[in-house]
Design a protein around this motif. Structure first.
Motif, mmCIF file in Angstrom:
data_model
loop_
_atom_site.group_PDB
_atom_site.id
_atom_site.type_symbol
_atom_site.label_atom_id
_atom_site.label_comp_id
_atom_site.label_asym_id
_atom_site.label_seq_id
_atom_site.Cartn_x
_atom_site.Cartn_y
_atom_site.Cartn_z
ATOM 1 N N VAL A 102 0.849 -1.200 0.000
ATOM 2 C CA VAL A 102 0.000 0.000 0.000
ATOM 3 C C VAL A 102 0.882 1.247 0.000
ATOM 4 C CG1 VAL A 102 -1.804 1.281 1.214
ATOM 5 C CG2 VAL A 102 -1.836 -1.232 1.209
ATOM 6 N N ILE A 103 0.641 2.133 -0.967
ATOM 7 C CA ILE A 103 1.392 3.383 -1.100
ATOM 8 C C ILE A 103 0.423 4.537 -0.864
ATOM 9 C CG2 ILE A 103 2.783 4.828 -2.636
ATOM 10 C CD1 ILE A 103 3.458 2.223 -4.191
ATOM 11 N N LEU A 104 0.647 5.294 0.203
ATOM 12 C CA LEU A 104 -0.225 6.418 0.551
ATOM 13 C C LEU A 104 0.396 7.715 0.043
ATOM 14 C CD1 LEU A 104 -2.764 7.324 2.228
ATOM 15 C CD2 LEU A 104 -1.203 7.676 4.142
ATOM 16 N N MET A 105 -0.381 8.496 -0.710
ATOM 17 C CA MET A 105 0.090 9.762 -1.262
ATOM 18 C C MET A 105 -0.475 10.928 -0.448
ATOM 19 S SD MET A 105 1.831 8.546 -3.814
ATOM 20 C CE MET A 105 2.203 9.965 -4.839
ATOM 21 N N ALA A 106 0.405 11.811 0.001
ATOM 22 C CA ALA A 106 -0.011 12.977 0.787
ATOM 23 C C ALA A 106 0.496 14.241 0.099
ATOM 24 C CB ALA A 106 0.551 12.885 2.203
ATOM 25 N N GLY A 107 -0.105 15.389 0.453
ATOM 26 C CA GLY A 107 0.380 16.646 -0.125
ATOM 27 C C GLY A 107 -0.680 17.720 -0.106
ATOM 28 N N LEU A 108 -0.250 18.931 -0.452
ATOM 29 C CA LEU A 108 -1.166 20.061 -0.491
ATOM 30 C C LEU A 108 -1.965 20.067 -1.790
ATOM 31 C CD1 LEU A 108 1.079 22.977 0.868
ATOM 32 C CD2 LEU A 108 -0.519 21.543 2.132
ATOM 33 N N GLN A 109 -3.085 20.746 -1.781
ATOM 34 C CA GLN A 109 -3.894 20.867 -2.988
ATOM 35 C C GLN A 109 -3.133 21.656 -4.048
ATOM 36 O OE1 GLN A 109 -8.082 21.734 -2.278
ATOM 37 N NE2 GLN A 109 -8.150 22.993 -4.130
ATOM 38 N N GLY A 110 -3.204 21.188 -5.271
ATOM 39 C CA GLY A 110 -2.540 21.884 -6.374
ATOM 40 C C GLY A 110 -1.114 21.453 -6.622
ATOM 41 N N ALA A 111 -0.616 20.492 -5.830
ATOM 42 C CA ALA A 111 0.775 20.042 -6.012
ATOM 43 C C ALA A 111 0.896 19.008 -7.122
ATOM 44 C CB ALA A 111 1.316 19.460 -4.700
ATOM 45 N N PRO A 214 0.399 1.848 5.586
ATOM 46 C CA PRO A 214 1.062 1.715 4.271
ATOM 47 C C PRO A 214 2.549 1.422 4.407
ATOM 48 C CG PRO A 214 0.717 4.020 4.799
ATOM 49 C CD PRO A 214 0.032 3.241 5.877
ATOM 50 N N VAL A 215 3.092 0.712 3.421
ATOM 51 C CA VAL A 215 4.536 0.442 3.426
ATOM 52 C C VAL A 215 5.304 1.663 2.936
ATOM 53 C CG1 VAL A 215 4.547 -0.543 1.088
ATOM 54 C CG2 VAL A 215 6.304 -1.225 2.730
ATOM 55 N N GLU A 216 4.649 2.500 2.103
ATOM 56 C CA GLU A 216 5.253 3.738 1.608
ATOM 57 C C GLU A 216 4.277 4.888 1.830
ATOM 58 O OE1 GLU A 216 8.192 4.415 0.267
ATOM 59 O OE2 GLU A 216 9.039 2.457 -0.217
ATOM 60 N N THR A 217 4.786 5.982 2.396
ATOM 61 C CA THR A 217 4.000 7.214 2.526
ATOM 62 C C THR A 217 4.788 8.315 1.834
ATOM 63 O OG1 THR A 217 3.143 6.480 4.671
ATOM 64 C CG2 THR A 217 2.877 8.802 4.121
ATOM 65 N N LEU A 218 4.316 8.710 0.661
ATOM 66 C CA LEU A 218 5.052 9.659 -0.191
ATOM 67 C C LEU A 218 4.406 11.036 -0.134
ATOM 68 C CD1 LEU A 218 5.657 7.418 -3.353
ATOM 69 C CD2 LEU A 218 7.141 7.713 -1.364
ATOM 70 N N PHE A 219 5.231 12.044 0.094
ATOM 71 C CA PHE A 219 4.745 13.423 0.111
ATOM 72 C C PHE A 219 4.997 14.055 -1.248
ATOM 73 C CE2 PHE A 219 5.477 18.012 0.897
ATOM 74 C CZ PHE A 219 4.203 18.329 1.321
ATOM 75 N N THR A 220 3.931 14.533 -1.885
ATOM 76 C CA THR A 220 4.011 15.160 -3.199
ATOM 77 C C THR A 220 4.076 16.669 -3.027
ATOM 78 O OG1 THR A 220 2.644 13.369 -4.074
ATOM 79 C CG2 THR A 220 2.916 15.304 -5.466
ATOM 80 N N VAL A 221 5.100 17.289 -3.619
ATOM 81 C CA VAL A 221 5.286 18.723 -3.405
ATOM 82 C C VAL A 221 5.721 19.407 -4.700
ATOM 83 C CG1 VAL A 221 7.680 18.423 -2.633
ATOM 84 C CG2 VAL A 221 6.398 20.453 -1.897
ATOM 85 N N ASP A 222 5.224 20.593 -4.904
ATOM 86 C CA ASP A 222 5.489 21.390 -6.103
ATOM 87 C C ASP A 222 6.903 21.983 -6.032
ATOM 88 O OD1 ASP A 222 5.614 23.313 -8.104
ATOM 89 O OD2 ASP A 222 3.604 24.105 -7.734
#
Length: 459
Positions: A102-111, A214-222
């Motif tokens: 399980v890969i969980l994606m996190a981040g701010l709106q618009g990134a 989740p095994v991976e928690t990835l932060f998505t950033v602009d």
């Protein structure tokens, strides 16, 4: 990405490269310029101070001043320290768990989080040969679920449906059950973003993380937010056990401050970088390769990998056999080469990875708009089959007709034919003179592209 930093650093390094000896004064002057270049690139101040200090310690010691080629030794030190601050080596995703991972994606709106989910799904499916499912837990943003469903269809992966009335935890648990039933290798969970960090958002994603582990928690950033990207990532890292960061929109970031700051400030590796809106615009982040690009040494390894991945190997083999047999290179062959170049992201994407591109005058680089290759293909498409096979038939009247049919000018057709003749000559040398002949021809073409032979086509 990194254009301004590359120009500044490569100019500084180039002035030192040819010197037989360096003094501590030379090095201090170079370090001042390195510091200014990093600050102008919007690299976070603590990162600038750490990098410059580490370079200084190594540069004024035995490693550089006592070297037989001190200029080159200093380049190596700068490259090593840039690599180290970005994480030394690429960080793989962890699949060493019972399926589904399980890969969980996190981040701010618009990134660009939802788009990144689609890109990552395609990457895992095609390059890692994984069976992938995606699910959206964003029950707030209008059409977020439909957007991910569309992306899933586009990249041909499984999509788990969800409703805006469901809770994010219930959606994620349902998706995990569906992934197990479908023997899925990787489940990517998209989450809701916000316009700013707020407690409600953090509480919700903490609860979601606790529920699905989740095994991976990835932060998505602009990437275009510069050092703010690193600060935002740090805030998320303090709230969630992040395993990595995905930098998006790197093609719109000429400074590169985020890439140089995120790992140092968060302690979390950058795992991927995203470019553009297309679903194939995601690459593994290699700190060593990025460091060589910053220093204008190019990124030949990534270029080779891209060619191996994106070029039609069957067509390449047939062209090689044709050239080896001494058969004429024609406009059909040129069209195939242009289409493959376009499939690799066009001229701009390839230029970024070429050594020495930072030394090309800015006015010439600005002439490369990304529209050149499609226009060249349009000109060839306006020719008859016979004209493509026998380019010597293209007299003035034929060229005027082709220009009109493609919406170009006769001058544009002439430029295309000039490039065709150079490519034909290059292929001829390859068949007769082997690699040495090819390299001589390529150097000649590089001189023309740098302004020695009329500049870039289709301005």
């Amino acid at each position: 990405m990194f254009e301004s930093l590359t120009q500044r650093l490569s100019g500084t390094i180039e002035r030192l490269r040819g010197r037989g000896r360096l003094s501590e004064e030379n090095i201090r002057e170079a370090l001042r310029e390195v510091r200014i270049a990093l600050l102008e690139a919007d690299v976070a101040l603590p990162v600038v101070q750490a990098v410059v200090e580490r370079i200084k310690v190594r540069a004024v010691g035995q490693e550089v001043l006592k070297s037989l080629t001190p200029g080159q030794a200093l380049i190596k030190v700068v490259r090593d320290e840039l690599t180290a601050v970005m994480g030394a080596q690429s960080a793989e995703l962890n699949f060493n768990v019972p399926a589904p991972a399980v890969i969980l994606m996190a981040g701010l709106q618009g990134a660009g989080k939802t788009t990144t989910v689609g890109k990552l799904a395609k990457h895992l499916k095609e390059r890692r040969k994984k069976k992938v499912m995606v699910v959206s837990c964003d029950v707030y943003r209008p059409a977020a679920i439909q957007q991910l469903e569309t992306l899933a269809r586009q990249v041909d992966v499984l999509f788990h449906p969800s409703l805006g009335s469901d809770s994010p935890v219930a959606i994620a648990k349902s998706a995990i059950d569906a992934a197990r039933r479908n023997h899925v290798d990787a489940l990517i969970v998209d989450t809701a973003g916000r316009l700013a960090i707020d407690q409600a958002m953090m509480d919700e994603i903490k609860a979601l993380h606790a529920a699905i582990d989740p095994v991976e928690t990835l932060f998505t950033v602009d990437a275009m937010t510069g050092q703010d990207a690193a600060n935002t990532a740090k805030a998320f890292a303090e709230a969630l056990p992040l395993t990595g960061v995905v930098l998006t929109k790197t093609d719109g970031d000429a400074r590169g401050g985020a890439a140089l700051s995120v790992r140092y400030i968060t302690g979390k590796p950058i795992k991927f970088i995203g470019t553009g809106e297309k679903v194939d615009g995601l690459d593994v982040f290699h700190p060593d390769r990025i460091a060589t690009r910053i220093l204008d040494m190019g990124d030949v390894l990534s270029l080779v990998e891209q060619v191996e991945r994106d070029v039609d190997q069957d067509k390449a083999r047939k062209l090689a056999e044709k050239v080896a047999k001494g058969k004429k290179f024609d406009l059909n062959d040129m069209r195939d080469q242009l289409q493959q170049m376009q499939g690799m992201g066009g001229i701009n994407a390839l230029m970024d990875k070429l050594p020495g591109i930072g030394q090309v005058p800015e006015h010439l680089k600005q002439q490369v708009t990304g529209r050149e290759v499609p226009r060249m293909i349009a000109i060839i498409d306006s020719m008859t089959k016979k004209e493509r096979r026998h380019p010597q038939l293209l007299n003035g009247s034929r060229r005027a007709r082709i220009a009109k049919g493609s919406g170009m000018t006769p001058a544009d057709v002439n430029k295309l034919m000039k490039q065709f003749m150079q490519m034909e000559k290059m292929m001829s040398k390859l068949s007769k003179g082997g690699m040495k002949g090819l390299m001589r021809s390529m150097r000649g073409m590089a001189g023309m592209m740098g302004g020695g032979g009329g500049g870039m086509p289709f301005r």
